[in-house]
Design a protein around this motif. Structure first.
Motif, PDB file in Angstrom:
ATOM      1  N   ASN A   1       0.816  -1.213   0.000  1.00  7.19           N
ATOM      2  CA  ASN A   1       0.000   0.000   0.000  1.00  7.19           C
ATOM      3  C   ASN A   1       0.850   1.263   0.000  1.00  7.19           C
ATOM      4  O   ASN A   1       0.360   2.365   0.254  1.00  7.19           O
ATOM      5  N   SER A   2       2.141   1.123  -0.299  1.00 11.10           N
ATOM      6  CA  SER A   2       3.052   2.258  -0.309  1.00 11.10           C
ATOM      7  C   SER A   2       2.847   3.105  -1.560  1.00 11.10           C
ATOM      8  O   SER A   2       2.131   2.723  -2.488  1.00 11.10           O
ATOM      9  N   SER A   3       3.527   4.238  -1.601  1.00 11.04           N
ATOM     10  CA  SER A   3       3.419   5.144  -2.755  1.00 11.04           C
ATOM     11  C   SER A   3       4.036   4.561  -4.015  1.00 11.04           C
ATOM     12  O   SER A   3       3.749   5.037  -5.123  1.00 11.04           O
ATOM     13  N   ILE A   4       4.902   3.561  -3.885  1.00 10.86           N
ATOM     14  CA  ILE A   4       5.511   2.938  -5.064  1.00 10.86           C
ATOM     15  C   ILE A   4       5.059   1.488  -5.229  1.00 10.86           C
ATOM     16  O   ILE A   4       5.746   0.679  -5.851  1.00 10.86           O
ATOM     17  N   ALA A   5       3.889   1.167  -4.679  1.00 16.62           N
ATOM     18  CA  ALA A   5       3.398  -0.221  -4.717  1.00 16.62           C
ATOM     19  C   ALA A   5       3.303  -0.747  -6.141  1.00 16.62           C
ATOM     20  O   ALA A   5       3.683  -1.892  -6.423  1.00 16.62           O
ATOM     21  N   ASN A   6       2.796   0.083  -7.062  1.00 21.77           N
ATOM     22  CA  ASN A   6       2.631  -0.383  -8.445  1.00 21.77           C
ATOM     23  C   ASN A   6       3.972  -0.646  -9.112  1.00 21.77           C
ATOM     24  O   ASN A   6       4.107  -1.582  -9.913  1.00 21.77           O
ATOM     25  N   LEU A   7       4.976   0.163  -8.793  1.00 25.91           N
ATOM     26  CA  LEU A   7       6.302  -0.044  -9.385  1.00 25.91           C
ATOM     27  C   LEU A   7       6.935  -1.330  -8.867  1.00 25.91           C
ATOM     28  O   LEU A   7       7.537  -2.098  -9.629  1.00 25.91           O
ATOM     29  N   LEU A   8       6.807  -1.566  -7.568  1.00 26.89           N
ATOM     30  CA  LEU A   8       7.340  -2.796  -6.984  1.00 26.89           C
ATOM     31  C   LEU A   8       6.648  -4.025  -7.566  1.00 26.89           C
ATOM     32  O   LEU A   8       7.289  -5.040  -7.850  1.00 26.89           O
ATOM     33  N   GLN A   9       5.337  -3.922  -7.726  1.00 26.66           N
ATOM     34  CA  GLN A   9       4.588  -5.042  -8.283  1.00 26.66           C
ATOM     35  C   GLN A   9       4.991  -5.305  -9.730  1.00 26.66           C
ATOM     36  O   GLN A   9       5.192  -6.462 -10.122  1.00 26.66           O
ATOM     37  N   ASP A  10       5.137  -4.250 -10.529  1.00 29.60           N
ATOM     38  CA  ASP A  10       5.514  -4.413 -11.937  1.00 29.60           C
ATOM     39  C   ASP A  10       6.881  -5.070 -12.084  1.00 29.60           C
ATOM     40  O   ASP A  10       7.113  -5.834 -13.022  1.00 29.60           O
ATOM     41  N   ASP A  11       7.776  -4.769 -11.135  1.00 28.46           N
ATOM     42  CA  ASP A  11       9.126  -5.350 -11.206  1.00 28.46           C
ATOM     43  C   ASP A  11       9.264  -6.607 -10.348  1.00 28.46           C
ATOM     44  O   ASP A  11      10.371  -7.098 -10.127  1.00 28.46           O
ATOM     45  N   GLU A  12       8.123  -7.102  -9.842  1.00 31.11           N
ATOM     46  CA  GLU A  12       8.059  -8.361  -9.097  1.00 31.11           C
ATOM     47  C   GLU A  12       9.003  -8.372  -7.894  1.00 31.11           C
ATOM     48  O   GLU A  12       9.718  -9.338  -7.641  1.00 31.11           O
ATOM     49  N   ILE A  13       8.989  -7.270  -7.142  1.00 31.00           N
ATOM     50  CA  ILE A  13       9.772  -7.174  -5.909  1.00 31.00           C
ATOM     51  C   ILE A  13       8.820  -7.349  -4.740  1.00 31.00           C
ATOM     52  O   ILE A  13       7.802  -6.654  -4.636  1.00 31.00           O
TER      53      ILE A  13
END
Length: 544
Positions: A65-77
């Motif tokens: 739910n962080s501000s960069i959640a979508n970026l982390l998800q896209d890069d599978e972190i």
């Protein structure tokens, strides 16, 4: 580790209140603790069953739910690496724009003296723990390559996100001067120190949030044997949105499954399937929640519930689990005085001792390959028989039957990267080393049952040992022979045990932090660890 400054307490409480959370400030007070740092105390007498903290899951902080959640998800972190990266961005880039910043700013590391896990200490500092259980059983002085790999991944992501989305790079962590080794080391150490600080505060929430930081819940100190709190959170939620029950993602997934099954049936029956369009699925997944749907749902909250009555002025404790100080310090950076779960690992001393005699070499190999699992199976069988007897003999008179105590549960799991309990022979795999993790003394100065069985194996008369080996080859080994491994220790057994224990050399208890890069709190923890192991060894030798 980090400790929360008292000046930040009001900010944390305000954050909880602003997010519609409930902290029982009428019955609880947050103040300095005698065991160090901040603690939570009973302001009045409190009855068990009282909910001290209730927070909506939107108030906790996770990578999901962080501000960069979508970026982390896209890069599978995911996992702790994702949480650490998210935390760094939230506290260095987004700051006041972040929903969680009033809380997260209280967990900032001290750049003047970074607190690192023992595996990243200087070599001279590591000598202060060399040979302790932290070193030989948990391998906590060995390099942890996953953190170095995580740091490199974080740098690559920061560079990529800056290039693709113009997202600023956290200067103090990921903007490296590659030609300056000191700069690279400093920023790597900051990354590790931040991860270490977070590790002592995380809670496992659910399928969606995984590990997360929970305001106020992380202020309760750890109690080894008698915690006062139960952490409540519904774990089985949608891993895409965090909603409990049948959310839109699950409905869409079920519709897709129905469509696939319909297609299979239609192909078999040569009929035209009725299809559910991808547009409908996407519409269901992305449909906004109406205001009237936003009713309070208990499954959307985490809670801390009191499981013991507490008297006024008593400290209220949580628990990290039943762990010895050697594990607590390696993983979370703190120790507990007089920890009854402390042990002394003797795996390396056992390995070295067995190399001194050809007979011991042969018998230790048999124990490793056959005897350990055989003895374990027999003990479990005896334990099951005792439990069955207890269940079927409620009216038996005291003393009429012999009752054996339950086997002490001391399975020591290894951390990733553990050097197989101190065994030096690289050709042996982890499974073959598991027996060594049971070569220990407990807090009371008593030997583990498997340690005793091993010692008895080394000291058996040759004729009895051969019968034991022959018996182990049959489908039903001779119980009387196996039972010998659990008989009382003889004078010869005690002599052998004393030799093994006497070979355990512990570092000297450090007087202070002079000449080290460690904090006074870390030196205090080292002293607790070494003194505890010394006391255990003394208790054991006094009993032999």
């Amino acid at each position: 580790m980090t400790s929360t400054c008292p000046n930040y307490i009001s900010d944390i409480v305000k954050f909880v209140n602003d997010t519609d959370g409930k902290f029982d400030s009428d019955d609880c007070i947050i103040r300095s603790s005698n065991i160090g740092g901040i603690g939570v105390f009973a302001k009045n007498d409190i009855k068990k069953g009282t909910t001290l903290l209730k927070l909506h899951k939107s108030a906790i902080f996770s990578a999901s739910n962080s501000s960069i959640a979508n970026l982390l998800q896209d890069d599978e972190i995911d996992g702790m690496l994702a949480l650490n990266i998210a935390f760094i961005y939230e506290t260095t880039i987004f700051k006041d724009k972040s929903h969680w910043y009033p809380y997260l700013k209280t967990i900032i590391i001290n750049n003047d003296q970074l607190v690192l896990p023992p595996c990243f200490w200087d070599q001279n500092d590591k000598l202060l723990l060399k040979g302790t259980t932290l070193d030989t059983l948990y391998g906590a002085l060995e390099p942890q390559e996953e953190l170095q790999e995580g740091f490199e991944i974080a740098i690559d992501l920061a560079t990529k996100w800056n290039s693709d989305f113009d997202l600023p790079i956290p200067e103090d962590f990921f903007n490296l001067d590659v030609n300056n080794d000191n700069d690279v080391k400093l920023k790597f150490n900051r990354f590790v120190a931040q991860a270490f600080a977070i590790s002592s505060r995380v809670f496992e929430i659910d399928n969606y949030h995984e590990s997360a930081l929970v305001p106020i819940a992380d202020l309760f100190n750890h109690h080894v044997t008698n915690p006062d709190l139960k952490f409540l959170s519904l774990f089985d939620v949608c891993d895409k949105c965090g909603e409990p029950g049948m959310c839109k993602h699950l409905i869409a997934e079920e519709m897709s499954n129905i469509d696939e099954e319909t297609l299979k049936v239609s192909k078999n029956e040569n009929t035209k399937p009725s299809t559910i369009s991808l547009e409908l699925i996407n519409e269901l997944e992305n449909e906004p929640i109406e205001e009237n749907e936003k009713e309070e749902n208990g499954d959307d909250y985490v809670e801390l519930e009191l499981i013991n009555d507490k008297l006024k002025d008593e400290e209220i404790f949580n628990s990290y689990g039943e762990m010895p100080n050697s594990f607590l310090f390696a993983r979370y950076g703190f120790c507990v005085n007089d920890n009854p779960l402390d042990i002394v690992d003797l795996s390396q001393q056992v390995v070295n001792f067995c190399k001194t005699d050809k007979t011991y070499v042969e018998r230790s190999k048999w124990w490793k390959d056959v005897g350990y699992e055989l003895f374990k199976a027999w003990r479990h069988l005896m334990q099951d028989d005792d439990e069955e007897h207890d269940n079927n003999c409620d009216s038996c008179e005291e003393g009429e039957h012999e009752h054996h105590g339950e086997e002490e549960n001391r399975e020591h799991e290894h951390e990733d990267g553990c050097e197989s309990c101190g065994e030096e022979e690289e050709e042996d795999d982890e499974d073959s080393q598991s027996w060594l993790s049971d070569m220990f003394l407990n807090y009371e100065g008593e030997m583990n049952e498997y340690f005793i069985g091993f010692i008895k194996t080394l000291n058996l008369k040759e004729s009895i040992y051969k019968k034991l080996v022959d018996s182990s080859l049959t489908e039903e080994p001779n119980e009387k022979i196996i039972q010998l491994l659990e008989s009382h220790l003889t004078h010869e057994d005690n002599k052998l045990i004393k030799q093994i224990i006497s070979a355990k050399k512990l570092p000297k208890v450090p007087a202070d932090s002079t000449g080290t890069s460690l904090s006074e709190e870390q030196i205090k923890c080292i002293s607790i660890l070494i003194q505890s192991e010394s006391n255990i060894i003394k208790r054991t030798l006094d009993k032999l």
